[in-house]
Design an enzyme around this catalytic site. Structure first.
Site, mmCIF file in Angstrom:
data_model
loop_
_atom_site.group_PDB
_atom_site.id
_atom_site.type_symbol
_atom_site.label_atom_id
_atom_site.label_comp_id
_atom_site.label_asym_id
_atom_site.label_seq_id
_atom_site.Cartn_x
_atom_site.Cartn_y
_atom_site.Cartn_z
ATOM 1 N N ASN A 1 -6.364 -2.364 2.079
ATOM 2 C CA ASN A 1 -6.394 -3.820 2.141
ATOM 3 C C ASN A 1 -7.836 -4.264 2.311
ATOM 4 O OD1 ASN A 1 -3.628 -4.183 1.975
ATOM 5 N ND2 ASN A 1 -3.331 -4.245 4.184
ATOM 6 N N ARG B 1 0.829 -1.220 0.000
ATOM 7 C CA ARG B 1 0.000 0.000 0.000
ATOM 8 C C ARG B 1 0.864 1.272 0.000
ATOM 9 N NH1 ARG B 1 -3.803 -0.378 4.919
ATOM 10 N NH2 ARG B 1 -1.916 -1.347 5.747
#
EC number: 6.2.-.-
Length: 803
Positions: free
Chosen positions: A39, A21
């Site tokens: 996520n 990320r």
């Protein structure tokens, strides 16, 4: 200029716990892309608004420059309602839907963190738990997905302002690094002395340096230290100190099996072992497995008990800074042989208090959520092969292609549904399986299977769609402790990956704990149960790994497996395709003394072969088609060499009498027992102090003969035996190809862990135009059985659902 649009992008793979990320956010910043990333379950979901061309370029850059530990298996793009974003942000994770999730395995310390560990001006200088977004523990500390700090054991440690600033800085290497910590806010090394230790030990130590200095002093004086590593506790000792290794063997009740040795760096490994480029790369890989390396001449006897040293490097900082003080060190799991590895402080204190030979323990407050032994790998045929798949690899899934491909081999004309004359078929399903599968057919959920694995060297597996999640290594299922751990981890795996099995698959052996567990599980949840013969599962594991959609000749050699005819199998040759198998040949049956003691006592196997030889073992019985289903290895010269010494032993008459009368005997086609028998006949080793020891020492003797031919008669005979087995395999493959027109060969089973055998067979098969395959990602021993079971069940259920 093209109009902007909004897209949702989903990425499957190893995309959590590897800094993915933060990486996406940095690439978005580079492209001045607006949107968000989060996520979801085990996936990463990106939403962006931009032109289609720029979105495509953004995705291409994500794939091209992804972090080293990351793996992208699949990308899905879909247009959505227009979203007007002001910036690009990482937003709070979501539990997600029912799609397949993936988690990274534990990752060894990266070069950047290692450099900081030794930089005196760095704030994390000598911090035992230094890590960043691309290294550190993952699977062993996670509670649930998504992989966020609050879902891991790191939730117990509040970040200090220094760590918090790095964690929230988009341009910092530790941006959103979930295991971030430092001297001020992270776990610290702690010391506990053993009050029952025979020698005086120092207590009330403070600080990492004092603790490690004291530990190195104890180890240099021949002491034993318990040390909390990433996947559990290890017991440490000086491999050069005979007193220390003797104590360690007494603690673990481990008579002679070699210990793994941790070296400070590759240069130190090269002082003791021969190592090639592939092995060096493996040693330095993020999984940090134990590598089986051939050792050079050493000044101590402990490691000389095998030609291999299980060698590995530190995986986290605390190990490095201890090895700076004393290296190399034996690092072996803290447990009594055949018991689970210890992971909790209470367990370790209990073991330590009951054993005065352990001087003390180095521990920390970060909890280990799941225990995982170090993985074991070797290099075979120029590439790595798994021997024990555990820490550093589990729970990364394997992708299995079960698409309904057409069989284009017109010469292949076997009816898989027709039973072989002396065996039943594999797999075998519940009589009412079709009825039970109606729930699967009518469900919108993906197919999910629990594969219970084998009894020895167990790993289980669960599946979701095309993915097979292999568990870490559990060892043998003979103890209540391992059985409880096995059951607990099945529940944990299913919860972690949001899997609710709708079918179960197991071995055919009626007395395996794993068989009973599968039967009870299927009964409790009213699920269909499929049974797969042990050696068929071995072959299927290779087919799964290599995506072999065409029929193969499967050669499965090991010590023991329950045959569909009630005999003990272990030297089997099949034709396999998808879920079906037909046994076409096997090592000729020999009457052997039954029971567990015969597996350990190689003399019993040797005398059984003497008895068989005297009763016409070498007489072949070709089938009507001229194809010999009974394979024999000519060991007449070896029997002549060792007959007298074995038959002169006190209990040999009793064993022979039992064989003559058929008392407590079983019919066996086991290649493993043949290797044991030859080892005893040659006087190399009469008893297996650990599984496979006689066969290992037989291989070591053959290795000596390869390097020094004609020097030692026993070693020369050992090498000749290996060559006879190699020739028998190749000749059988040639005959099978002539009959069935197949050239793809699968080699699997524990016997093929023998490097001389494996590489010799591969060379000759290739010279004859065959295409051989073997296990890589899972072990050829019973640790890979669950993968084969899952593969067979996936295909079998797919076929049944079409009916």
């Amino acid at each position: 200029m093209a109009a902007k649009q909004s897209e949702r992008i989903k990425l499957w793979g190893i995309v959590q716990g590897v800094g993915f990320r933060p990486y996406v956010a940095k690439i978005a910043d580079k492209f001045n892309m607006k949107g968000q990333v989060l996520n979801i379950g085990g996936l990463v979901e990106i939403t962006v608004t931009d032109t289609p061309l720029r979105i495509s370029s953004f995705i291409d850059e994500l794939v091209r420059s992804k972090p080293a530990p990351a793996e992208i298996v699949h990308i899905k793009r879909e247009p959505i309602k227009y979203c007007d974003f002001d910036t690009f942000t990482i937003i709070k994770s979501d539990r997600g839907d029912n799609e397949a999730a993936m988690l990274p395995a534990d990752l060894a310390i990266c070069p950047d963190c290692l450099r900081e560990l030794y930089t005196k001006t760095d704030p994390r200088y000598q911090h035992p738990f230094i890590s960043c977004m691309i290294c550190g523990p993952r699977y062993t500390i996670i509670d649930k997905i998504p992989y966020d700090r609050e879902n891991t054991a790191m939730m117990d440690f509040s970040m200090c302002s220094f760590c918090k600033n790095q964690y929230t800085d988009l341009h910092d290497r530790r941006y959103h690094a979930q295991t971030i910590s430092c001297h001020n806010c992270g776990p610290q090394l702690l010391w506990k002395e053993n009050p029952n230790a025979s020698d005086t030990v120092i207590s009330n130590l403070e600080g990492d340096s004092e603790i490690l200095d004291n530990a190195s002093k104890i180890l240099k004086n021949g002491g034993i230290i318990a040390f909390k590593s990433v996947g559990g506790y290890n017991l440490l000792a000086d491999p050069f100190n005979d007193k220390a290794t003797a104590k360690l063997r007494h603690i673990k009740n481990r008579e002679s099996k070699p210990f793994a040795v941790m070296f400070r760096d590759v240069d130190q490994v090269k002082n003791y072992c021969s190592i090639d480029d592939i092995e060096e790369k493996l040693l330095n890989s993020s999984a940090r497995p134990i590598i089986l390396l051939e050792h050079k001449e050493l000044p101590y006897e402990e490691i000389k008990k095998s030609r291999f040293i299980g060698s590995f490097l530190p995986s986290f900082a605390a190990q490095y800074i201890l090895l700076d003080r004393i290296s190399p060190l034996i690092f072996t799991s803290a447990n009594i042989s055949d018991m689970p590895m210890i992971k909790d402080e209470g367990e370790m204190i209990e073991m330590m208090n009951g054993n005065p030979l352990i001087d003390g323990m180095i521990y920390n407050a970060r909890q280990i959520r799941v225990r995982a032994d170090d993985s074991v790998v070797r290099v075979i045929d120029g590439q790595p092969q798994m021997i024990r798949r555990s820490k550093g690899y589990a729970p990364v899934p394997l992708y299995i292609d079960i698409s309904d491909t057409k069989n284009n081999n017109n010469d292949f004309a076997i009816n898989f549904h027709q039973n072989h004359p002396d065996t039943n078929s594999s797999p075998v399903s519940d009589s009412n399986i079709t009825k039970k599968l109606k729930n699967v057919k009518n469900s919108t959920d993906p197919l999910m299977i629990l594969a219970s694995g084998s009894q020895l060297k167990n790993s289980f597996a669960v599946t979701k769609e095309h993915f097979v999640y292999m568990s870490q290594f559990f060892g043998d299922m003979d103890t209540v402790e391992n059985q409880n751990l096995y059951s607990e981890n099945i529940d944990r795996f299913c919860g972690l990956f949001r899997i609710k099995p709708n079918a179960v698959v197991c071995d055919m052996h009626p007395l395996y704990y794993t068989t009973g567990f599968a039967e009870n599980y299927a009964k409790t949840y009213n699920l269909p149960l499929i049974r797969v013969q042990h050696h068929h599962a071995h072959v299927a594991s290779v087919m799964a790994e290599n995506n072999l959609s065409q029929p193969v000749i499967g050669i499965s050699f090991d010590g023991t497996g329950y045959g569909t005819d009630g005999c003990i199998w272990g030297g089997e040759i099949f034709i396999c395709h998808k879920s079906k198998a037909k046994r076409i040949a096997h090592l000729k049956y020999v009457d052997m003394i039954g029971g567990d003691s015969s597996v350990r006592d190689a003399r019993r196997s040797a005398i059984s072969y003497i008895h068989a030889y005297d009763n016409g073992y070498l007489k072949n019985n070709p089938s009507a088609e001229g194809h010999c289903k009974d394979i024999t290895i000519d060991i007449s010269d070896i029997i002549s060499f060792g007959r007298k010494s074995l038959l002169d032993q006190p209990d040999s008459k009793l064993i022979t009498a039992a064989l003559n009368s058929g008392v407590n005997t079983v019919r066996s086609s086991s290649m493993g027992r043949l290797f044991d028998g030859v080892s005893a006949l040659l006087g190399i080793k009469n008893h297996n102090n650990y599984e496979g020891q006689c066969a290992v020492m037989l291989e070591d003797a053959a290795s000596f003969a390869k390097k020094h031919p004609g020097v030692d008669t026993v070693s020369d005979l050992a090498l000749q035996f290996h060559n006879k087995v190699i020739d028998a395999i190749v000749n059988q493959c040639i005959a099978t190809r002539k009959k069935y027109g197949l050239s793809q060969i699968v080699l699997t089973g524990g016997t093929f862990q023998n490097k001389i055998l494996m590489e010799g067979v591969l060379e000759k098969l290739r010279d004859c135009g065959f295409i051989p395959y073997y296990n890589i990602s899972v072990s050829p021993n019973d640790g890979g059985i669950a993968l084969g079971q899952a593969y067979v069940a996936m295909h079998e259920i797919q076929d049944l659902l079409k009916k």
